[in-house]
Design an enzyme around this catalytic site. Sequence first.
Site, PDB file in Angstrom:
ATOM      1  N   SER A 154       0.799  -1.212   0.084  1.00 25.99           N
ATOM      2  CA  SER A 154      -0.074  -0.104   0.023  1.00 25.99           C
ATOM      3  C   SER A 154       0.915   1.359  -0.015  1.00 25.99           C
ATOM      4  O   SER A 154       2.085   1.174   0.332  1.00 25.99           O
ATOM      5  CB  SER A 154      -0.930  -0.173   1.346  1.00 25.99           C
ATOM      6  OG  SER A 154      -0.065   0.417   2.311  1.00 25.99           O
ATOM      7  N   ASP A 155       0.241   2.256  -0.593  1.00 30.16           N
ATOM      8  CA  ASP A 155       0.972   3.604  -0.221  1.00 30.16           C
ATOM      9  C   ASP A 155       0.882   4.003   1.507  1.00 30.16           C
ATOM     10  O   ASP A 155      -0.011   3.213   1.867  1.00 30.16           O
ATOM     11  CB  ASP A 155       0.278   4.849  -1.070  1.00 30.16           C
ATOM     12  CG  ASP A 155       1.156   6.045  -1.342  1.00 30.16           C
ATOM     13  OD1 ASP A 155       2.365   6.022  -0.644  1.00 30.16           O
ATOM     14  OD2 ASP A 155       0.804   6.678  -2.247  1.00 30.16           O
ATOM     15  N   CYS A 156       1.619   4.624   1.784  1.00 32.27           N
ATOM     16  CA  CYS A 156       1.670   4.797   3.383  1.00 32.27           C
ATOM     17  C   CYS A 156       0.206   5.234   3.936  1.00 32.27           C
ATOM     18  O   CYS A 156      -0.134   6.269   3.739  1.00 32.27           O
ATOM     19  CB  CYS A 156       2.876   5.538   3.726  1.00 32.27           C
ATOM     20  SG  CYS A 156       4.487   5.008   3.240  1.00 32.27           S
ATOM     21  N   ASP A 157      -0.145   4.437   4.687  1.00 35.32           N
ATOM     22  CA  ASP A 157      -1.218   4.407   5.500  1.00 35.32           C
ATOM     23  C   ASP A 157      -2.599   4.554   4.425  1.00 35.32           C
ATOM     24  O   ASP A 157      -3.820   4.793   4.932  1.00 35.32           O
ATOM     25  CB  ASP A 157      -1.393   5.785   6.337  1.00 35.32           C
ATOM     26  CG  ASP A 157      -0.308   5.701   7.439  1.00 35.32           C
ATOM     27  OD1 ASP A 157      -0.186   4.634   7.895  1.00 35.32           O
ATOM     28  OD2 ASP A 157       0.235   6.784   7.557  1.00 35.32           O
ATOM     29  N   SER A 158      -2.585   3.992   3.143  1.00 35.09           N
ATOM     30  CA  SER A 158      -3.550   3.775   2.274  1.00 35.09           C
ATOM     31  C   SER A 158      -4.724   3.028   3.140  1.00 35.09           C
ATOM     32  O   SER A 158      -6.038   3.468   2.785  1.00 35.09           O
ATOM     33  CB  SER A 158      -3.233   3.196   1.080  1.00 35.09           C
ATOM     34  OG  SER A 158      -2.609   3.938   0.095  1.00 35.09           O
TER      35      SER A 158
END
Length: 648
Positions: A154-158
């Site tokens: 995931s993109d960070c904290d997606s």
Amino acid sequence: MYNGGQAGLTFWSPNVNIFRDPRWGRGQETPGEDPAVSDRYAAAYVRGLQQPYGGGGHHGGHTRLKTAACCKHFTAYDLDSWSGTDRFHFNAVVTPQDLEDTFNVPFKSCVVDGRAASVMCSYNQVNGVPTCADESFLRGTIRGKWQLEGYIVSDCDSVDVFFRDQHYTRTHEDAVAATLRAGLDLDCGPFLALYTEGAVAQRKVSDADIDAAVTNTVIVQMRLGMYDGDLATQPFGHLGPQHVCTRAHQDLALEAARQSVVLLKNDAAALPLAPATHRTVAVVGPHAEATVAMIGNYAGEPCGYTTPLQGIRRYVKTALHQAGCTDVACQGGNQPIAAAVDAARRADATVVIVGLDQKIEAEGLDRTSLLLPGRQAELVSAVAKASKGPVVLVLLSGGPVDIAFAQNDRKIAGILWAGYPGQAGGQAIADVIFGHHNPGGKLPVTWYPQDYLQKAPMTNMAMRADPAKGYPGRTYRFYTGPTIHPFGHGLSYTKFTHTLAHAPAKLSVRLTGHHAATASSLNSTTHLGRAAADVRVSHARCEGLSIPVHVDVKNVGDRDGAHTVLVYASPPAAAAAAHAAPARQLVAFEKVHVPAGGVARVKMGLDVCNGLSIADRDGVRRIPVGEHSLTIGELTHSVTLGAEQLGV
């Protein structure tokens, strides 16, 4: 290993999103607006970063990796923060056609051709579903159709974003289940660490879901040699900090910067400047002493900077420096423009270095204007008016800028775009201005006029124009309105001509298996009374199906130079109308160095199934049957594709 203890061996790069809208703050990270360029860039970047070795991999490939690349951000991600809409809440409404022939093209190349070890899903939704929770994307396309051998991250904290900001699921555990079942393997952030155990306890996630995610991640670690014992005995165990800022690497940074410079304007061959004639040069503008601005975003620690002023000083007897603006924003009434004007009056030539920086375009920051910031344009015009010698305008920016005023100013003889050229950018700019390097760069994006922005909201993801609604379309493939500079524009200090040495006039597309036994595989579509025939790419024998195109490039000037041969293809008119295909699209490109007066032959193969196919409105790839037109500079050539029906 582990970069001297400073980092790991996985790099979440490259960013291969299509630079769809000129305002996008992260467009500077990408290879540009064209799918074909992004396709080749993606695969080459991944291969160069991963440097695979050792046999035994799938498809006859290599099992081991030097580093692990990650292609991001899948998919249709190209809005950060614009007019009240941000990437954490944006639902990108995208047609299957635009996904197939634009947004997903470089990601497919990353996985299929580059064999990337990882793909990152993005923050945004696509058609109402968060990309990190979209099973058809993650399991269906990336791991299924493209056969990713690695992990999806995931993109960070997606995951937290689609739960907390997008309210896609009711509970934390539902979010865990949605993303793991969709095919996510690794969460950049604490969400899965906090809530997966609860999801298992509630039987929303099975042990098999977790096993699959762990396996996909650990396999990449194994391919990196992280379980192979003594690091010093491994192929790259000897590498350390002493290998970073070597002379060879710094020379490469300089050469890359030189090759990236694009010559936009050169009236009356005013460039290059001659040190013997232009002994005193005024160097003005807020970027004259640029350092950090030259490396853009997501950059490492430079070995050292050469500013534009330092680079120019190496060529001239006297450099008169005045900033002209207190900073890049150049706002307010206290700008020192008068001092810059005075320097221009006293110089044999003037170099004005202006543009953008990370306070104007960046991650989380899209632009609201294509014009130069603040009073920069005023500075440029005032200096040009006062200068007694030639004026050279140099632009530092990631995205395009509306510089119509400078294009139309006869006092401004030359214009260069240097992008964000890196640590050696100042030297590269000076080398081009004074002729040590002959520029050969081409624009990777269309430079639109400012009024384009009023017609194209960033939130409208449609690539194709809609004249009935006044929507102009995106990129050179679909936008036909006025430009400041077109995609692919770039001048040289010499001149090149093209001669077609070889290309067939006809080619047959053979069909596969049972599709070859009947003419029913030849699809026919009627649009406005015009019949368009085509063959599905999935029905064609694509292996080896290529059109050889050989072009002789002659340098008819008096300077050695590099030239990029750009080959554009236009489909048969009936097919273009029936399927809303691009009027033209880049299908091949090669750079060649040609000495003054010399000729070099460039041999290219046009992949029919990839380059000459088009996507229909359902996102199905089709090869139009009929006359395709190829354009190479001043040349045009027609190739007629036919469908070879076997057993009929």
